[in-house]
Scaffold this motif. Structure first.
Motif, PDB file in Angstrom:
ATOM      1  N   ASP A 124       0.838  -1.198   0.000  1.00 46.92           N
ATOM      2  CA  ASP A 124       0.000   0.000   0.000  1.00 46.92           C
ATOM      3  C   ASP A 124       0.878   1.255   0.000  1.00 46.92           C
ATOM      4  OD1 ASP A 124      -1.869   1.979   0.418  1.00 46.92           O
ATOM      5  OD2 ASP A 124      -2.524   1.246   2.381  1.00 46.92           O
ATOM      6  N   ASP A 125       0.685   2.125  -0.985  1.00 45.26           N
ATOM      7  CA  ASP A 125       1.477   3.356  -1.081  1.00 45.26           C
ATOM      8  C   ASP A 125       1.234   4.313   0.085  1.00 45.26           C
ATOM      9  OD1 ASP A 125       2.692   2.540  -3.402  1.00 45.26           O
ATOM     10  OD2 ASP A 125       1.294   3.613  -4.715  1.00 45.26           O
ATOM     11  N   ASP A 126       0.107   4.164   0.782  1.00 48.97           N
ATOM     12  CA  ASP A 126      -0.209   5.053   1.897  1.00 48.97           C
ATOM     13  C   ASP A 126       0.393   4.590   3.223  1.00 48.97           C
ATOM     14  OD1 ASP A 126      -1.695   6.718   0.244  1.00 48.97           O
ATOM     15  OD2 ASP A 126      -3.551   5.599   0.593  1.00 48.97           O
ATOM     16  N   ASP A 127       1.054   3.436   3.227  1.00 48.95           N
ATOM     17  CA  ASP A 127       1.650   2.889   4.442  1.00 48.95           C
ATOM     18  C   ASP A 127       2.956   3.629   4.735  1.00 48.95           C
ATOM     19  OD1 ASP A 127       2.552   1.444   6.593  1.00 48.95           O
ATOM     20  OD2 ASP A 127       2.653  -0.480   5.538  1.00 48.95           O
ATOM     21  N   GLU A 128       2.955   4.445   5.792  1.00 47.05           N
ATOM     22  CA  GLU A 128       4.147   5.212   6.171  1.00 47.05           C
ATOM     23  C   GLU A 128       4.913   4.554   7.320  1.00 47.05           C
ATOM     24  OE1 GLU A 128       3.006   9.261   6.866  1.00 47.05           O
ATOM     25  OE2 GLU A 128       2.305   9.524   4.815  1.00 47.05           O
ATOM     26  N   THR A 129       4.515   3.343   7.681  1.00 49.90           N
ATOM     27  CA  THR A 129       5.193   2.619   8.751  1.00 49.90           C
ATOM     28  C   THR A 129       6.625   2.312   8.326  1.00 49.90           C
ATOM     29  OG1 THR A 129       3.107   1.594   9.398  1.00 49.90           O
ATOM     30  CG2 THR A 129       5.120   0.542  10.199  1.00 49.90           C
ATOM     31  N   ILE A 130       7.568   2.485   9.255  1.00 51.81           N
ATOM     32  CA  ILE A 130       8.953   2.103   9.004  1.00 51.81           C
ATOM     33  C   ILE A 130       9.122   0.660   9.475  1.00 51.81           C
ATOM     34  CG2 ILE A 130      11.386   2.580   9.495  1.00 51.81           C
ATOM     35  CD1 ILE A 130       9.990   4.820   7.920  1.00 51.81           C
ATOM     36  N   TYR A 131       9.464  -0.209   8.544  1.00 52.36           N
ATOM     37  CA  TYR A 131       9.663  -1.621   8.846  1.00 52.36           C
ATOM     38  C   TYR A 131      11.146  -1.939   8.832  1.00 52.36           C
ATOM     39  CZ  TYR A 131       4.684  -2.359   7.965  1.00 52.36           C
ATOM     40  OH  TYR A 131       3.312  -2.314   8.020  1.00 52.36           O
ATOM     41  N   ALA A 132      11.582  -2.745   9.796  1.00 53.09           N
ATOM     42  CA  ALA A 132      12.955  -3.231   9.841  1.00 53.09           C
ATOM     43  C   ALA A 132      12.970  -4.699   9.422  1.00 53.09           C
ATOM     44  CB  ALA A 132      13.534  -3.092  11.241  1.00 53.09           C
ATOM     45  N   VAL A 133      13.949  -5.064   8.622  1.00 54.40           N
ATOM     46  CA  VAL A 133      14.135  -6.457   8.256  1.00 54.40           C
ATOM     47  C   VAL A 133      14.733  -7.170   9.462  1.00 54.40           C
ATOM     48  CG1 VAL A 133      15.338  -8.059   6.719  1.00 54.40           C
ATOM     49  CG2 VAL A 133      14.488  -5.870   5.820  1.00 54.40           C
ATOM     50  N   THR A 134      14.011  -8.172   9.982  1.00 50.03           N
ATOM     51  CA  THR A 134      14.503  -8.894  11.158  1.00 50.03           C
ATOM     52  C   THR A 134      14.989 -10.299  10.825  1.00 50.03           C
ATOM     53  OG1 THR A 134      12.272  -9.645  11.725  1.00 50.03           O
ATOM     54  CG2 THR A 134      13.040  -7.588  12.746  1.00 50.03           C
ATOM     55  N   ASP A 135      14.605 -10.820   9.639  1.00 49.36           N
ATOM     56  CA  ASP A 135      15.077 -12.141   9.246  1.00 49.36           C
ATOM     57  C   ASP A 135      14.866 -12.311   7.746  1.00 49.36           C
ATOM     58  OD1 ASP A 135      16.144 -14.697   9.589  1.00 49.36           O
ATOM     59  OD2 ASP A 135      14.221 -15.597  10.130  1.00 49.36           O
ATOM     60  N   ILE A 136      15.766 -13.062   7.140  1.00 51.45           N
ATOM     61  CA  ILE A 136      15.639 -13.449   5.730  1.00 51.45           C
ATOM     62  C   ILE A 136      15.784 -14.963   5.712  1.00 51.45           C
ATOM     63  CG2 ILE A 136      16.558 -13.204   3.397  1.00 51.45           C
ATOM     64  CD1 ILE A 136      17.880 -10.550   4.441  1.00 51.45           C
ATOM     65  N   ALA A 137      14.731 -15.641   5.307  1.00 54.13           N
ATOM     66  CA  ALA A 137      14.743 -17.100   5.311  1.00 54.13           C
ATOM     67  C   ALA A 137      14.244 -17.604   3.961  1.00 54.13           C
ATOM     68  CB  ALA A 137      13.877 -17.637   6.443  1.00 54.13           C
ATOM     69  N   GLY A 138      15.171 -18.066   3.151  1.00 53.50           N
ATOM     70  CA  GLY A 138      14.805 -18.580   1.838  1.00 53.50           C
ATOM     71  C   GLY A 138      14.146 -17.515   0.992  1.00 53.50           C
ATOM     72  N   ASP A 139      12.901 -17.768   0.613  1.00 50.87           N
ATOM     73  CA  ASP A 139      12.194 -16.828  -0.249  1.00 50.87           C
ATOM     74  C   ASP A 139      11.262 -15.888   0.528  1.00 50.87           C
ATOM     75  OD1 ASP A 139      10.292 -18.690   0.464  1.00 50.87           O
ATOM     76  OD2 ASP A 139       9.444 -18.889  -1.557  1.00 50.87           O
ATOM     77  N   LYS A 140      11.482 -15.770   1.839  1.00 54.41           N
ATOM     78  CA  LYS A 140      10.639 -14.912   2.687  1.00 54.41           C
ATOM     79  C   LYS A 140      11.497 -13.903   3.451  1.00 54.41           C
ATOM     80  CE  LYS A 140       6.837 -17.167   1.787  1.00 54.41           C
ATOM     81  NZ  LYS A 140       5.907 -16.626   0.819  1.00 54.41           N
ATOM     82  N   VAL A 141      10.897 -12.742   3.705  1.00 53.37           N
ATOM     83  CA  VAL A 141      11.532 -11.683   4.493  1.00 53.37           C
ATOM     84  C   VAL A 141      10.593 -11.337   5.641  1.00 53.37           C
ATOM     85  CG1 VAL A 141      12.352  -9.293   4.474  1.00 53.37           C
ATOM     86  CG2 VAL A 141      12.727 -10.751   2.479  1.00 53.37           C
ATOM     87  N   VAL A 142      11.137 -11.321   6.855  1.00 52.61           N
ATOM     88  CA  VAL A 142      10.337 -10.958   8.027  1.00 52.61           C
ATOM     89  C   VAL A 142      10.603  -9.492   8.331  1.00 52.61           C
ATOM     90  CG1 VAL A 142       9.855 -11.429  10.454  1.00 52.61           C
ATOM     91  CG2 VAL A 142      10.488 -13.306   8.918  1.00 52.61           C
ATOM     92  N   LEU A 143       9.518  -8.723   8.439  1.00 52.14           N
ATOM     93  CA  LEU A 143       9.574  -7.290   8.722  1.00 52.14           C
ATOM     94  C   LEU A 143       8.883  -7.005  10.047  1.00 52.14           C
ATOM     95  CD1 LEU A 143       8.446  -5.937   5.237  1.00 52.14           C
ATOM     96  CD2 LEU A 143      10.793  -6.170   6.073  1.00 52.14           C
ATOM     97  N   ASP A 144       9.402  -6.021  10.773  1.00 59.16           N
ATOM     98  CA  ASP A 144       8.791  -5.610  12.041  1.00 59.16           C
ATOM     99  C   ASP A 144       8.616  -4.099  12.011  1.00 59.16           C
ATOM    100  OD1 ASP A 144       8.015  -5.110  14.648  1.00 59.16           O
ATOM    101  OD2 ASP A 144       9.539  -6.409  15.547  1.00 59.16           O
ATOM    102  N   GLY A 145       7.377  -3.650  12.144  1.00 59.02           N
ATOM    103  CA  GLY A 145       7.064  -2.225  12.125  1.00 59.02           C
ATOM    104  C   GLY A 145       7.039  -1.585  13.501  1.00 59.02           C
TER     105      GLY A 145
END
Length: 164
Positions: free
Chosen positions: A101-122
């Motif tokens: 969503d272009d309106d999402d102004e949340t800052i997400y941090a990458v907390t894990d990269i596992a294979g073809d998935k990325v875990v984000l924490d806002g």
């Protein structure tokens, strides 16, 4: 001006610790902010500093809801690795989610990269943690009209306390 009050620029030395007294961060130089509800510091910290003279030492213990908020599990996201740049590392931050969503102004941090998935924490990195601010008031002066109009203090060193 000798005491912290509305429309004053305050210079503080600041230490941030958790409730177990683990030092999380310390300012190397005084941090300048505009006092009086302008949003440059947390409201609870501003209340603790109100009326304090130069030289005062202030300790403000803040519960999560007064500091960086409670941890919100709904701000955890698992996204396809393909939506991110090739040079992706844990700790990188993004405003919004790539391809989201272009309106999402949340800052997400990458907390894990596992294979073809990325875990984000806002969540803020200190969400859910009680913190203690230890401050020493170094200087207080009347804010200029420009600072008040802008809602921010001029900081001679361009310093800010980056938390997280």
């Amino acid at each position: 001006m000798s005491a912290v009050g509305r429309d004053t620029v305050v210079a503080i030395d600041l230490e941030l610790a958790d409730f177990r007294c683990n030092l999380l961060q310390r300012s190397e130089h005084p941090i300048h902010y505009l006092h009086g509800g302008y949003g440059e510091v947390l409201p609870a910290l501003e209340r603790a500093l109100e009326g304090k003279p130069v030289g005062a030492r202030v300790i403000a213990r803040l519960e999560p809801e007064e500091a960086f908020g409670d941890y919100d599990e709904t701000l955890l996201r698992v996204e396809p690795r393909a939506d991110f740049p090739d040079e992706l590392q844990v700790g990188m931050r993004f405003e919004g989610v790539p391809g989201g969503d272009d309106d999402d102004e949340t800052i997400y941090a990458v907390t894990d990269i596992a294979g073809d998935k990325v875990v984000l924490d806002g969540n803020h990195p200190l969400a859910g943690i009680g913190v203690e601010f230890r401050c020493t008031v170094r200087e207080v002066r009347t804010a200029t009209a420009e600072e008040i109009a802008r809602g921010a203090a001029d900081d001679p060193d361009g310093l800010a306390l980056e938390i997280g």
